[in-house]
Structures are given as structure tokens and as C-alpha cells.
Scaffold this motif. Structure first.
Motif, PDB file in Angstrom:
ATOM      1  N   ILE A 167      -2.608   4.315  -2.127  1.00 20.32           N
ATOM      2  CA  ILE A 167      -1.626   3.659  -3.007  1.00 20.32           C
ATOM      3  C   ILE A 167      -2.289   3.663  -4.375  1.00 20.32           C
ATOM      4  O   ILE A 167      -3.294   2.976  -4.570  1.00 20.32           O
ATOM      5  CB  ILE A 167      -1.325   2.224  -2.545  1.00 20.32           C
ATOM      6  N   LEU A 172      -6.400   3.760   2.088  1.00 19.00           N
ATOM      7  CA  LEU A 172      -6.303   3.059   3.372  1.00 19.00           C
ATOM      8  C   LEU A 172      -6.973   3.986   4.376  1.00 19.00           C
ATOM      9  O   LEU A 172      -6.559   5.137   4.544  1.00 19.00           O
ATOM     10  CB  LEU A 172      -4.842   2.816   3.764  1.00 19.00           C
ATOM     11  N   HIS A 226       5.537  -2.106   4.860  1.00 23.50           N
ATOM     12  CA  HIS A 226       4.683  -1.182   4.130  1.00 23.50           C
ATOM     13  C   HIS A 226       5.164   0.253   4.359  1.00 23.50           C
ATOM     14  O   HIS A 226       5.259   0.676   5.527  1.00 23.50           O
ATOM     15  CB  HIS A 226       3.239  -1.256   4.648  1.00 23.50           C
ATOM     16  N   GLU A 245      -2.995 -11.733   6.137  1.00 24.95           N
ATOM     17  CA  GLU A 245      -1.784 -10.935   6.383  1.00 24.95           C
ATOM     18  C   GLU A 245      -1.506 -10.932   7.879  1.00 24.95           C
ATOM     19  O   GLU A 245      -2.431 -10.754   8.682  1.00 24.95           O
ATOM     20  CB  GLU A 245      -2.019  -9.479   5.915  1.00 24.95           C
ATOM     21  N   PHE A 271       4.168  -0.573  -2.221  1.00 23.70           N
ATOM     22  CA  PHE A 271       3.640  -1.599  -1.324  1.00 23.70           C
ATOM     23  C   PHE A 271       4.686  -2.051  -0.297  1.00 23.70           C
ATOM     24  O   PHE A 271       4.329  -2.458   0.790  1.00 23.70           O
ATOM     25  CB  PHE A 271       3.197  -2.823  -2.136  1.00 23.70           C
ATOM     26  N   PHE A 283      -2.999  -6.471  -5.929  1.00 25.91           N
ATOM     27  CA  PHE A 283      -1.867  -5.577  -5.666  1.00 25.91           C
ATOM     28  C   PHE A 283      -1.024  -5.390  -6.928  1.00 25.91           C
ATOM     29  O   PHE A 283       0.099  -4.906  -6.862  1.00 25.91           O
ATOM     30  CB  PHE A 283      -0.957  -6.136  -4.567  1.00 25.91           C
TER      31      PHE A 283
END
Ligand SMILES: O=C/C=C/C(C(=O)O)=C(/O)C(=O)O
Ligand SMILES: [Fe+2]
Length: 285
Positions: A167, A172, A226, A245, A271, A283
Motif C-alpha cells: 500500500i 504486507l 481491506h 485490529e 485501505f 495510515f
């Protein structure tokens, strides 16, 4: 190459151990597995513990990853040392405090305290929280990175992480088939950026949303989905400002080596597919 298997626990320092325990049990939905002087351990799955709050400050924070053998641990120490990362080998007492057979601690290139651990204990006993949050287990951490491109190289070239998606410049990364076990988000200082627990179903996300609201817990992102892992999610703030989360439905990657990491926007649309906007510093652009 340092071969890591999975992320296994987080340690968090707090000046209010009782308050942190209350939150972990009554809000997050974890199970206390053990209390020691100055430390409380929590289960979220069959492992002996996946979170430990210890009395102290931010300097107590650490994220742990499992390594396969004592020989691998020794080799990792030598590699890290050679790269200029001072390595501390865990003492017997420190190993006991972590329920592992051995570990080394060092700082990643951003300064995040990392532990590589050998043979973390499991229990053969499933977890059950007193609050039914639907948790199926601890799944990933987001780490703050002062230079995500540099830190991505550390995790993928020095260690065996593979990038599943990015992102913006935030990678990730996975060790096994789960879409990601660790993610790096650009920030001006190191630290754990968020701690993820998987929950069973969408219902759990929405029941938790009501529970968080009823308890005046700040919800900082979601519910949403996501586009990266396709997981439905909910983020909220816990003790000492830590972001937690819940997510459900994280995808798995089985088509190695054909999978190609995808590029998403570092903006709300990268996101969340549903249009939810994050109120989380790391973020935001
Ligand atoms: O979209 C931003 C974050 C993606 C992440 C993360 O928080 O690390 C996920 O959890 C995901 O894609 O599931
Ligand atoms: Fe996450």
C-alpha cells in the motif's frame, strides 16, 4: 537467509498493568493464562501466550518471530551481528519469562525491538475468553518504519519474508500461506503500529463494534474490507494508545511462486473497499 516461521507474540510495557489486563479481558476478549510479578500473559489460541503486558515503559515493547532450530538461532545471531545489529542472547530467566527455549533480541533497522525465539510453548488447550469476541487467534503485527523500502529489504533479503502486496511503499509480508504476518507502515518513529487478532465471522466484527461503542472505546477505522487481504476489519484504541485490529477472512496465498505482489494506493481507497477512512496516524498520508 534467516528463516522465520511466524509471528508468535507481542510484549507491551504499561504503567497500568491492572488497567491493561481489564482491557485485554473485557474489551479485547483475551484469556489470562498466567500472572507473575509485574507481568500478565494472555492466550488467544492454543499457544501458551500471544500477548504479554509487563510493568514498564515503551522500552519493554517487543515483537517475536519463531525460528526453526538452535543452529538457525545461532546463525541468525551471527548474521545480525555482522550487519551491525547488536544482539542480546536471552538469559534462562528471560527465556522462562517468554515461554521459549531460547531467543535473541535486536533492533530492526528502524529501531523496532525484535525477538527471534526458539520453540515457543503451546498448550494443547484451546483458548476461551470470558467475553465472546469470536477470536480464532493472534495473526499479524503492523510495525512502524522510518524507511519502509530499507526495512522491506531487511525482512525479505536478510530474512525470508515475501511481499504479498504494497500500500504505497508499505509492504504486507508473509512467511507461510497467510497473506501477511508483518506489515511495515511509514512513521517518524519505531513502534508496534497495530496488533491483529482474527475473529470467526462478520457477526463478531459487528458485535464487537457495539461492545466497543457501549464501553466508549475509540473506534479508529471500520468496519470495512481491506482490498489487500480481502479481510473485513475493525480497528480500535487500547491501553497506552495501542491500536488493535479484529479481522476475518484474511486470504491465503497458495499459488507460489506465481503470486505477484500488487500495488495499492496509500489513501483510504487502498485501505478499505467499503469507503471507511482511517483515523490512524500511520495510515494517513
Ligand atoms: O489497508 C491497510 C492495512 C492492511 C492490513 C493491515 O492492517 O496490516 C491488513 O490487515 C489487511 O490487509 O488485512
Ligand atoms: Fe492489519
Amino acid at each position: 537467509m534467516i528463516d522465520l516461521m511466524d509471528v508468535v507474540y507481542c510484549r507491551l510495557g504499561t504503567r497500568d498493568l491492572a488497567g491493561a489486563e481489564w482491557f485485554a479481558v473485557n474489551i479485547l476478549g483475551l484469556e489470562v493464562s498466567e500472572r507473575r510479578r509485574g507481568a500478565v500473559y494472555f492466550k488467544s489460541d492454543a499457544r501458551a501466550h500471544t500477548l504479554c503486558y509487563v510493568e514498564g515503559g515503551a522500552d519493554q515493547q517487543a515483537t517475536a518471530f519463531e525460528i526453526g532450530s538452535a543452529a538457525d538461532l545461532d546463525r541468525a545471531a551471527a548474521v545480525l551481528d555482522g550487519l551491525g545489529h547488536p544482539v542480546h542472547a536471552g538469559t534462562a530467566d528471560e527465556c522462562d519469562a517468554r515461554h521459549v527455549r531460547g531467543f535473541i533480541r535486536f533492533n530492526d533497522p528502524s529501531g523496532n525491538p525484535i525477538e527471534f525465539v526458539l520453540r515457543p510453548e503451546t498448550t494443547g488447550r484451546r483458548y476461551h475468553g470470558t467475553r465472546d469476541a469470536g477470536i480464532t487467534g493472534f495473526s499479524h503485527v503492523g510495525l512502524c518504519s522510518t524507511d519502509p523500502a530499507r526495512d522491506e529489504l531487511f525482512w525479505t533479503e536478510v530474512c525470508n519474508a515475501r511481499v504479498s502486496d504494497r500500500i504505497g511503499d508499505a509492504p504486507l509480508m508473509r512467511f507461510g500461506t497467510i497473506h501477511h504476518s508483518v506489515a511495515l507502515f511509514p512513521f517518524h518513529q519505531p513502534g508496534i503500529q497495530h496488533i491483529n487478532h482474527q475473529v470467526q465471522a462478520t457477526d463478531d466484527i459487528h458485535r464487537s463494534l457495539a461492545h466497543l461503542r457501549a464501553n466508549q472505546v475509540p473506534v479508529t477505522f471500520g468496519p470495512g474490507r481491506h482490498p489487500t487481504s480481502s479481510a473485513q476489519f475493525l480497528y480500535f484504541t487500547g491501553p497506552d494508545g495501542m491500536t488493535f485490529e479484529y479481522s476475518t477472512g484474511v486470504c491465503e496465498i497458495h499459488d507460489e511462486p506465481l503470486w505477484r505482489d500488487r500495488q495499492f494506493h496509500f489513501a483510504p481507497k487502498g485501505f478499505c473497499q467499503w469507503g471507511s477512512a482511517p483515523k490512524i496516524a500511520a495510515f494517513k498520508d
